[in-house]
Design an enzyme around this catalytic site. Structure first.
Site, PDB file in Angstrom:
ATOM      1  N   ASP A   1       0.679  -1.335  -0.188  1.00  0.00           N
ATOM      2  CA  ASP A   1       0.042  -0.079  -0.192  1.00  0.00           C
ATOM      3  C   ASP A   1       0.869   0.983   0.409  1.00  0.00           C
ATOM      4  OD1 ASP A   1      -2.729  -1.205  -0.205  1.00  0.00           O
ATOM      5  OD2 ASP A   1      -2.519  -1.585   2.050  1.00  0.00           O
TER       6      ASP A   1
ATOM      7  N   TYR B   1     -10.192  -0.741   1.723  1.00  0.00           N
ATOM      8  CA  TYR B   1      -9.653  -0.883   3.156  1.00  0.00           C
ATOM      9  C   TYR B   1      -9.582   0.614   3.453  1.00  0.00           C
ATOM     10  CZ  TYR B   1      -8.616  -4.585   6.559  1.00  0.00           C
ATOM     11  OH  TYR B   1      -8.905  -5.393   7.519  1.00  0.00           O
TER      12      TYR B   1
END
Lengths: 670, 670
Positions: free
Chosen positions: B320, B404
C-alpha cells in the site's frame, strides 16, 4: 430482596458476624474476611434464566444468600484454628464450618502488617542490628511488611512475615517523602503468632563478582543514596507548567444506567459488577443485545517473583490476590484523578478484625471514554467518509501492594468486544547496593538503590456462556502450506485449522501459528458463515515464569507456566494459584491441579484461563514512580453476530471540537 | 527561508514542474510525483547541529532544496520513458535526471485507476462477459481498480491493472450504497499503455471440495446476495439513539505549539512533521528536553497478501505504500470526526498529472488526548495518593485503499515514550461464492460474499539518533538458569544477556526469551545505572508472511519474513519492500538487500526496521465495515533519562469531572 450476585452489604456482614459469634460462645474470634459466597452455578443458572425470561416473581426460588466467613478461633493453644464457614444471612444460621488445614495459611489481613511494624520497633534484636549502621541525623527507619514468600525446607510451618527496611528523612517534615530511596540491608522475620522477631536476614549489598552472601556494606549505609521524591511539593524543580487542561464533559450525562445496586446497562451491554476482598471487581452475567456472552470474568491471580539469586531474595514472591487480596488493597478512588468525565463509583464492604462491616468507599469506578476511531470507510468515488468514534465503558479498580500499584480495567466496547487491561505502576522494589557497583540482579535506578529484576504474571479467568453454558474451546491456527500443484499452485495459500479441546489441558501462545482461542457454542450456528457462534482471543505471547521448575518459586506458581488453561467448571474453583497461596510451598488446588483431572470439556461448562505478564528488568525511568506498563487481553466476538455490532453507532460530528487558534501556530524566524 | 525538512509548498512544486518542462521541449510529460527530496544526512546533520546549538544564521550553509520528480516522457515509442529527476527549486535547475529501469514499474497514480474504469466500460469483451449473467433490474456494474500484483511467469512485463467487479443497487438512489455486498466473478485485466482490456479472468465461485478453477456460478449471480449498508441513512434500523455526547474541551487551548510550518513543541518534545506521497506523515529530528532521540520515524511499507489458492487470487497482494502511496491516498480529515478536542491540521501538497501543485487539505491531524492514569502511588501509611494522567500528543493520518482503511498514529507521551499505532478498518475484500457453500479460503460474511483470508504486514522504519548519530543495537534477552549451588541456589535467578549487533542482520521476535531491541549510544553512559543510554522496543510477536518462500508473494515481500532488520544508514534507503513494488516479481533494493551488504553497524549510523502485522481470517463481525484492529509498537526510553521523565507531571484534580446524578442509578423493582 437482593439479586444473588449483589455483594453483601453492611447489615448482612454484621449478621454473619453475629451468627459466628453466637456459635463460639466464650471464644475469642478474629475475623479475616466476610463476603458473599457466590451461589452454586446450578442454582444461579436457574435464577438467571427466570430473570432473563422476565418470569421472575417474588415467589421464584432464590439461591440461599450466603456469607463466606474466614476467621481465627483463639483457644488455649498457641495456634488459633482457622475456620471457613458459610452463614445464611437470611436464615441467620451456619450452613457449613470447616477448619482450614494446618499446612495452609489463611491469607493475610492488614493488621498483621501493622503487627510486624510494632514488633520490629520493640525488638532488641532489631535495635541491635540498627546500631551497627550509622544513619544520618534526621533519618528514621521504616519497615515495609511483606509476605514471607515460600519457607525454606529447613523452616517449620509457622506463620511468618518479613520486613524490608528503609530510612526516611524526617527533616523534610513530609510523611510522604520517598523512603524507598534509602534501602537498608536488613530483613527482620516475625513469627506472627508469637509476635516476635525470630531472625534478621542480612542480604548482601555487593555487585557483579561479589559473593552471594558476603557482607560488604559500610556502616554509613545510605550516605551514597540520594533523595528521589515524587510528591509534588518535594520536587526540587516543581511540576511542569505548560500542561493545559483537557476536560471531558458529558452535558447530557452518561450513556449508562446502573440499577438495583449491581446491574449495569450500556450500549446493548448488560452485566453485573461485584466486588470481593480477593479479586476486587468481578463481572457477571454478561449479555449483549439480549444474548449471553460470559457467565463470569475476573482477575484470578498474579505472581511477582524476584530474580535476585542472593538469599533470602528468593522469598520475594508475592501472590497479590492470594496472599493479601486485591479487594482488601483496593484504592478509594478520587473524582477527577483516576478517571475523567461523569463517574459512577461503587463501594465495597470488608470486615474488620471484630467482624464488623467496614465500608470501602469508591473502590470501583465506572465511566465512559473515547477510544479513537471505531470504524471508518471513505468511498473514494464520492469522497463520502463515514467515521464513528469508539466509545468504551470502563470498570476500573486500582490496588496498592506496599510499593507497587496495579490498575485493572474491564472495558466494554460497542463492537461487542471486551478488553481486560492491566497497568503496572507504583514504585519498583529496591534494595541497597554498595557505591559504584552494578549487578546481574537488576539495575541501579538511584544511587545505592538496586531495582531487582522480576516478573509480573497475571491470570484472567474467563467463564464463558456463549449463548448458553455448553461451550467448546477451539484452538485455531494458521499454517503455511508448501507450494504444490494440487492445493497451492501459487504458494499463497495458508490453511486455517480449528481443533476442539477434548479434555482439560493447557496451551501456550504461538504467534508463529497465529494461535487463537475460540470459545464457541456448537449448537448455535451463525446463519451467515455457517460456523458455530463464538468469542475469541489471541493469548498474549509474553514470557512465562523463568524460575527453574524445581525452585519453590516455580512449584508454587504452576499457573504461571502456561498461557492458556482449559478446565471444566467447578463451583468455587476461582483461583489459578490455589485458594491459599500465602507461604505456600507449592500450588495446591490451583488451575494446574484442575487440569490434571482430565475432565471432558467439549460441549460442556468450560472455563478458560489466560496467563500473561511482563519480565520487568527495571529502567532508570521506572524510578521513583514508574510510568504505566499496559497489557490488554482482547476478547472479541467471532461469528457471534451477523454483522459488525457497531455498524449502528452514529457518525455524527462532535460539535465541540475546535481548530487551533492561529496564535499557537504562528511563523517565527528561523 | 524554509527549513530543510519542510515539505515543498505549491510554488516550489510548480517551479520543479516548470524546470522539467523546459528541459523537454516538444515532449509530452506526464507527472507522477513531485515532492521534497530530503537532503543527504551529512548535510542535514550539519544544518541541524547549527540549529540546535542556536548558531544558525542567514548565511549558514543550507542543503540544496530539491524536488524529487517522477514523470513519464512520451515520445514516438509506445512505451513512455519513466524518469526520476532532482530539481533544485531555488536555483531552478535539474541536478540529476535518470531513467527508471524498464523492468520496474513506477508506482501508480490515481488517474490510471480511472482509466481502468473507462476502458472496461468501453470494452466489448467486458460487455460480453457481463451478458452471460443476469443482474437484477436496477443493478449496475462497479469496477474496483487494483494493482495487478505479481505477473505470472508467462506474462510479459507490460503495465497492467486489474479490476474487481461488483454490482450496485441504483434503486436506492444513494451513491454510497455498499456495492461490495454484490461481488461479480470477473477480473478484467488492462494493458495501461494500450488502454485496452487484454483478458478477463474468471475466478471460481465454488466452496470446499470444488475445483480451483471450475466455473460453478449460476447466471443469476447475485440473487443470493443481500444488501449490507453502512451509511447511516441506509441502515434499516437506523442508528442507535442512546449514545450521549462526550465532549473534549480544552478551554485554554492545546499544550502544543506549531511554528515555522513543521516544528512541533509539546511537553519537552520537539520534532518536525512532514508529509510525502509515499509514506504519508513522517516524523523528523525528534528531541526530548534538549536531547536527540530519533533522526527519522516513518511507516516504510506494508504488504497485504491474500491466501485464496484459486488463480488469479495470488495476484491480490497490495503494497500500500509502494504500489500507490499512503500520502496519495490520505484522507482529508474532518473536524470532530477523526479526532476530538483542539486540532491542528497539516496540509500536504501533491502534483497533478500536468505537474501543477495540488493542495491536499487536512491530511494530518495533531491533537492531545488523555490516556488514563500515567503513574500512581499511594502511601498506605498516610493514605496519600499521587496520581497523574497520561497526556499524549497524536500525529495521525488515515488512508483509504479501495475497500480498506488504515489509521496511522505517532503518539508521544510525557514519559519519553513514542508509540507507533496502526488501526485497520474499512471493508474487507470479498468475492462471490455460490449459495450455501463455505470455503477453506475465507469466511462468508454476507450471503454470497466470501471474505478471503489475508495478512497485513507493516514495517516501521526507525532511524535512531540517541544523543548522537553513532548508535549500537543491543539484543537483550532474559534466559532461565538451571538451579545450581554456585549462581542460582534457589532457582529464582534468570540471566539478562545483552548482545550487540555487529553487522547488518535480521532477527525475529522471541517472547519466550523476552527479546528486546535496545538502541543505545555507547559513548554516553547513564550516570545512575552505568549503562549506555538508549531507547528500546519489544518486537511485536505477530505471525510473519505465510506464503511459501518460493511463491511470488514471498519473493516480493522479503521484508515481511522477519520481525527486525538492522541496517547501516544510506541516503534514500527508506523503503522496506524496495522503491518500486508495483508489479514486482521480487523485492529489489529492499531491506533484505540492504542487510545482505553485511555492513558493520556497531557504533555506527544504524537504522532499525520493525515488522508486525495481523493474520486476518475475517469474522462476520468485520462486515460491512470492520471495527478497528489496533497494533501498537512501543518505543520507550531505557536508561536514557535519570528518572521517570513524567515525574513532574502535575497531579491536579480535574475539576470538571462529575459524579453521576442519582437518576441514572436509581433502584427499580427486580
Amino acid at each position: 430482596m437482593h439479586h444473588p450476585l449483589d455483594i453483601l452489604l453492611a447489615d448482612e456482614i454484621n449478621t454473619a458476624r453475629d451468627v459466628i459469634l453466637i456459635q463460639y460462645p466464650g471464644k475469642v474470634i478474629g475475623f479475616r474476611e466476610i463476603y458473599l459466597h457466590e451461589p452454586p452455578k446450578a442454582e444461579l443458572k436457574e435464577f438467571l434464566a427466570l430473570e432473563h425470561s422476565g418470569r421472575l416473581s417474588p415467589t421464584s426460588p432464590r439461591p440461599a444468600r450466603l456469607a463466606r466467613c474466614l476467621f481465627d478461633v483463639f483457644g488455649s493453644k498457641n495456634v488459633p484454628e482457622i475456620h471457613e464457614a458459610l452463614v445464611d444471612v437470611v436464615l441467620r444460621k451456619t450452613v457449613k464450618d470447616e477448619k482450614v488445614g494446618s499446612k495452609q495459611h489463611a491469607n493475610l489481613i492488614l493488621p498483621e502488617l501493622d503487627t510486624l511494624v510494632e514488633v520490629c520497633q520493640a525488638s532488641p534484636m532489631f535495635r541491635k542490628v540498627l546500631s551497627e549502621i550509622n544513619l544520618p541525623e534526621g533519618f528514621e527507619v521504616v519497615i515495609e511488611p511483606w509476605p514471607y514468600g515460600s519457607p525454606d525446607d529447613t523452616d517449620d510451618n509457622r506463620r511468618y512475615f518479613q520486613g524490608l527496611c528503609f530510612a526516611r528523612d524526617t527533616r523534610l517534615r513530609n510523611p510522604d517523602s520517598n523512603f524507598y530511596a534509602f534501602p537498608l540491608p536488613f530483613i527482620p522475620v516475625m513469627d506472627a503468632l508469637k509476635r516476635e522477631i525470630v531472625r534478621i536476614d542480612r542480604p548482601a549489598t555487593g555487585g557483579k563478582g561479589d559473593s552471594l552472601t558476603g557482607q560488604t556494606h559500610r556502616p554509613d549505609i545510605i550516605s551514597h543514596c540520594n533523595s528521589s521524591e515524587y510528591v509534588p511539593e518535594l520536587l526540587t524543580e516543581g511540576t511542569r507548567k505548560d500542561l493545559k487542561p483537557l476536560n471531558i464533559l458529558q452535558p447530557e450525562g452518561p450513556s449508562f444506567r446502573v440499577t438495583n445496586q449491581s446491574l449495569v446497562e450500556w450500549q446493548k451491554w448488560r452485566f453485573r459488577v461485584a466486588f470481593n476482598p480477593r479479586e476486587g471487581a468481578t463481572i457477571h452475567d454478561v449479555w449483549y443485545d439480549g444474548r449471553s456472552v460470559l457467565f463470569r470474568l475476573g482477575m484470578s491471580e498474579m505472581t511477582v517473583p524476584y530474580a535476585d539469586a542472593r538469599p533470602p531474595y528468593h522469598r520475594k514472591q508475592a501472590f497479590d490476590f492470594g496472599d493479601g487480596g486485591a479487594g482488601k488493597c483496593a484504592n478509594n478512588l478520587g473524582l477527577g484523578c483516576d478517571c475523567l468525565g461523569v463517574i459512577k463509583y461503587f463501594n465495597g464492604y470488608l470486615a474488620e478484625r471484630d467482624g464488623t462491616a467496614k465500608k470501602a468507599p469508591n473502590v470501583i469506578c465506572l465511566h465512559e471514554q473515547d477510544n479513537g476511531i471505531g470504524w471508518k470507510h471513505t468511498n473514494w468515488r464520492t469522497g463520502r467518509a463515514v467515521v464513528t468514534r469508539s466509545r468504551e465503558l470502563v470498570v476500573q479498580f486500582v490496588i496498592t501492594l506496599a510499593n507497587y500499584e496495579y490498575i485493572f480495567a474491564y472495558k466494554f466496547d460497542q463492537a461487542g468486544g471486551i478488553t481486560v487491561e492491566t497497568r503496572a505502576t507504583g514504585i519498583v522494589s529496591v534494595i541497597n547496593i554498595d557505591p559504584g557497583k552494578s549487578s546481574d540482579y537488576g539495575n541501579v535506578v538511584s544511587s545505592g538503590a538496586l531495582a531487582q529484576n522480576h516478573q509480573h504474571i497475571f491470570c484472567v479467568r474467563i467463564d464463558p456462556a456463549i449463548d448458553g453454558h455448553e461451550n467448546t474451546v477451539l484452538i485455531e491456527e494458521s499454517h503455511p502450506v508448501k507450494l504444490n500443484r494440487v492445493t497451492n499452485p501459487q504458494g499463497n495459500f495458508y490453511e486455517v485449522r480449528k481443533t476442539p479441546v477434548e479434555r482439560s489441558s493447557f496451551f501456550d501462545a504461538n504467534p508463529s501459528l497465529n494461535r487463537v482461542v475460540r470459545m464457541v457454542n456448537t449448537h448455535k450456528i451463525n446463519p451467515i458463515s455457517g460456523s458455530p457462534i463464538g468469542y475469541k482471543f489471541t493469548p498474549l505471547a509474553t514470557q512465562l515464569l523463568l524460575a527453574d521448575p524445581d525452585s519453590t518459586q516455580a512449584r508454587r506458581a504452576q499457573f504461571a507456566q502456561h498461557h492458556v488453561w482449559v478446565t471444566k467448571y467447578r463451583d468455587g474453583e476461582l483461583y489459578a494459584g490455589g485458594r491459599y497461596t500465602l507461604q505456600s510451598r507449592k500450588e495446591v488446588d490451583g488451575v494446574s491441579d484442575a487440569v490434571k483431572r482430565g475432565d471432558p470439556v467439549k460441549d460442556d461448562d468450560v472455563v478458560v484461563w489466560s496467563v500473561f505478564g511482563i519480565t520487568h528488568n527495571p529502567r532508570v525511568e521506572d524510578w521513583p514512580v514508574m510510568p504505566v506498563e499496559v497489557f490488554q487481553l482482547m476478547i472479541r466476538p467471532a461469528d457471534f453476530f451477523c454483522k459488525n455490532p457497531a455498524i449502528d453507532v452514529p457518525s455524527n460530528k462532535n460539535l465541540t471540537s475546535e481548530l487551533v487558534s492561529s496564535d499557537c501556530c504562528k511563523q517565527s524566524h528561523l
